[in-house]
Design a protein around this motif. Structure first.
Motif, PDB file in Angstrom:
ATOM      1  N   UNK A  86       0.822  -1.341   0.066  1.00 58.79           N
ATOM      2  CA  UNK A  86      -0.002  -0.064   0.030  1.00 58.79           C
ATOM      3  C   UNK A  86       0.707   1.333  -0.016  1.00 58.79           C
ATOM      4  N   UNK A  87       2.092   1.135   0.566  1.00 61.98           N
ATOM      5  CA  UNK A  87       2.846   2.261   0.664  1.00 61.98           C
ATOM      6  C   UNK A  87       2.475   3.078   1.764  1.00 61.98           C
ATOM      7  N   UNK A  88       3.448   4.287   2.062  1.00 59.77           N
ATOM      8  CA  UNK A  88       2.865   5.039   3.345  1.00 59.77           C
ATOM      9  C   UNK A  88       2.105   6.281   2.839  1.00 59.77           C
ATOM     10  N   UNK A  89       1.273   6.868   3.688  1.00 57.30           N
ATOM     11  CA  UNK A  89       1.322   6.440   5.079  1.00 57.30           C
ATOM     12  C   UNK A  89       0.164   5.168   5.482  1.00 57.30           C
ATOM     13  N   UNK A  90       0.612   4.313   6.347  1.00 58.13           N
ATOM     14  CA  UNK A  90      -0.319   3.457   6.981  1.00 58.13           C
ATOM     15  C   UNK A  90      -0.627   3.794   8.314  1.00 58.13           C
ATOM     16  N   UNK A  91      -1.699   3.593   8.893  1.00 60.38           N
ATOM     17  CA  UNK A  91      -2.125   4.096  10.076  1.00 60.38           C
ATOM     18  C   UNK A  91      -2.333   2.668  10.830  1.00 60.38           C
ATOM     19  N   UNK A  92      -1.995   2.749  12.241  1.00 58.30           N
ATOM     20  CA  UNK A  92      -1.973   1.807  13.069  1.00 58.30           C
ATOM     21  C   UNK A  92      -2.566   2.009  14.285  1.00 58.30           C
ATOM     22  N   UNK A  93      -3.574   1.369  14.885  1.00 58.22           N
ATOM     23  CA  UNK A  93      -4.405   1.768  16.103  1.00 58.22           C
ATOM     24  C   UNK A  93      -3.585   1.294  17.286  1.00 58.22           C
ATOM     25  N   UNK A  94      -3.157   2.109  18.010  1.00 50.53           N
ATOM     26  CA  UNK A  94      -2.247   1.782  18.972  1.00 50.53           C
ATOM     27  C   UNK A  94      -0.913   1.324  18.417  1.00 50.53           C
ATOM     28  N   UNK A  95      -0.102   1.166  19.562  1.00 52.46           N
ATOM     29  CA  UNK A  95       1.458   0.481  18.950  1.00 52.46           C
ATOM     30  C   UNK A  95       1.107  -0.817  18.721  1.00 52.46           C
ATOM     31  N   UNK A  96       1.932  -1.183  17.390  1.00 53.50           N
ATOM     32  CA  UNK A  96       1.658  -2.439  16.675  1.00 53.50           C
ATOM     33  C   UNK A  96       2.063  -3.517  17.742  1.00 53.50           C
ATOM     34  N   UNK A  97       3.204  -3.319  18.644  1.00 56.16           N
ATOM     35  CA  UNK A  97       3.546  -4.146  19.816  1.00 56.16           C
ATOM     36  C   UNK A  97       4.085  -2.984  20.718  1.00 56.16           C
ATOM     37  N   UNK A  98       4.257  -3.481  21.804  1.00 56.56           N
ATOM     38  CA  UNK A  98       4.878  -2.611  22.918  1.00 56.56           C
ATOM     39  C   UNK A  98       6.276  -2.430  23.191  1.00 56.56           C
ATOM     40  N   UNK A  99       6.906  -1.822  22.051  1.00 55.74           N
ATOM     41  CA  UNK A  99       8.329  -1.796  22.057  1.00 55.74           C
ATOM     42  C   UNK A  99       8.721  -0.630  21.283  1.00 55.74           C
ATOM     43  N   UNK A 100       9.332   0.246  21.983  1.00 52.42           N
ATOM     44  CA  UNK A 100       9.888   1.562  21.338  1.00 52.42           C
ATOM     45  C   UNK A 100      10.672   1.362  20.172  1.00 52.42           C
ATOM     46  N   UNK A 101      11.682   0.552  20.149  1.00 54.91           N
ATOM     47  CA  UNK A 101      12.200   0.383  19.001  1.00 54.91           C
ATOM     48  C   UNK A 101      11.526   0.149  17.799  1.00 54.91           C
ATOM     49  N   UNK A 102      10.595  -0.908  18.105  1.00 59.09           N
ATOM     50  CA  UNK A 102       9.898  -1.482  16.835  1.00 59.09           C
ATOM     51  C   UNK A 102       8.868  -0.371  16.264  1.00 59.09           C
ATOM     52  N   UNK A 103       8.256   0.373  17.190  1.00 66.05           N
ATOM     53  CA  UNK A 103       7.416   1.561  16.932  1.00 66.05           C
ATOM     54  C   UNK A 103       8.254   2.712  16.195  1.00 66.05           C
TER      55      UNK A 103
END
Length: 319
Positions: free
Chosen positions: A29-46
């Motif tokens: 799809x390309x950016x932007x993609x929206x994510x409801x809340x953090x994808x996982x709870x990790x600041x480096x991944x986010x």
């Protein structure tokens, strides 16, 4: 210094699936993609995904009409799905299948007119989503004291469910208190606490007694990572939850300490290795792998994404 590197550690099947889903969605799809809340709870991944143009939102109203919205691994309530439909969003559901299992159990018990006791942490994304499946039927319990305050209309129609990332010991204490107070209470056919949470907790219990210090890799808002730190402290060890080597204080260690290193289910392996390298450079640490259990669980990419991939292929092959 000796470093005892716990296995299993780090990413679980649900986290791998969610991250792979978002990576693939960006390709399609390309950016932007929206994510409801953090994808996982990790600041480096986010942070990595923010750098690729992913926008994390806490309100679906922040997502433009017709945009692509991905639901995180923690799951969402029916209300969020309905608002997404009203805004004509293209949605991709990356909810962990083990969280979906808890949602389905809540729906089943509610249809059978049970009062459902959900054991979990108030405000956690997963708990908010599960509560939303049957808000009139579910009451949240966080500890044994809450059990004593419970009032239910019919003590013969009461069931319990749990957040998937709880401490096994804490959950068992609460379940035991529930069974003592409500002898007719029923639970899920299979434990709700996920395999990865259980395995990582088991590894800490087995390995931590050999260590002087325990390092847990994970973010402060990661429930399963916090539980690992708490379990290590319960074993009488100095335990620290860090996102990476930059947060480590040399004063935590003696030159000849035995240090156990593990990682929560949303912590990247690269951060584990970063900490290993840090201790090797500073203290000449030698590393010993300790395998408590092998994991071979995988989850397929969500159906929404597979359909999106097929549509993309069809569009590319069209004349």
């Amino acid at each position: 210094m000796d470093v005892l590197l716990a296995n299993p550690r780090g990413f679980c099947a649900g986290v791998n699936m969610a991250i792979d889903t978002l990576d693939r969605a960006l390709e399609l799809c390309g950016a932007p993609i929206y994510v409801y809340h953090e994808i996982v709870h990790n600041k480096y991944v986010v942070g990595r995904f923010r750098g690729k143009g992913v926008v994390f939102v806490d309100d679906v109203d922040e997502v433009p009409h017709g945009a692509t919205l991905l639901y995180s691994a923690h799951g969402v309530s029916p209300k969020i799905r309905e608002v997404s439909r009203q805004r004509s969003l293209r949605t991709i559901d990356a909810t962990c299948p083990l969280v979906t299992k808890v949602h389905l159990e809540a729906i089943r018990f509610a249809k059978e007119n049970y009062t459902i006791v959900l054991i979990g942490h108030e405000g956690h994304d997963e708990v908010v989503g599960t509560l939303g499946e049957a808000p009139e039927s579910i009451v949240l319990v966080e500890n044994v004291d809450d059990v004593a305050k419970l009032e239910v209309a019919d003590e013969s129609k009461i069931a319990y469910l749990t957040q998937t990332t709880l401490s096994i010991d804490d959950a068992e204490r609460i379940i035991r208190a529930l069974r003592e107070r409500f002898p007719l209470i029923v639970g899920p056919s299979k434990d709700d606490i996920c395999y990865a949470t259980q395995n990582r907790q088991e590894a800490v219990k087995q390995i931590a007694p050999e260590a002087d210090v325990v390092l847990v890799l994970g973010s402060q808002n990661s429930s399963n990572s916090q539980r690992l730190r708490e379990i290590a402290e319960a074993e009488g060890k100095r335990a620290y939850l860090v996102d990476g080597a930059s947060e480590i204080e040399p004063s935590w260690f003696g030159a000849k300490d035995v240090v156990m290193i593990t990682a929560g289910a949303s912590a990247p392996e690269e951060k584990v290795q970063e900490c290993v390298d840090y201790l090797a450079e500073l203290f000449g640490a030698s590393v010993h792998n300790r395998v408590v259990r092998d994991e071979h669980v995988t989850f397929p990419l969500p159906k929404d994404l597979r359909i999106l991939s097929q549509d993309e292929v069809a569009a590319e092959s069209a004349p």
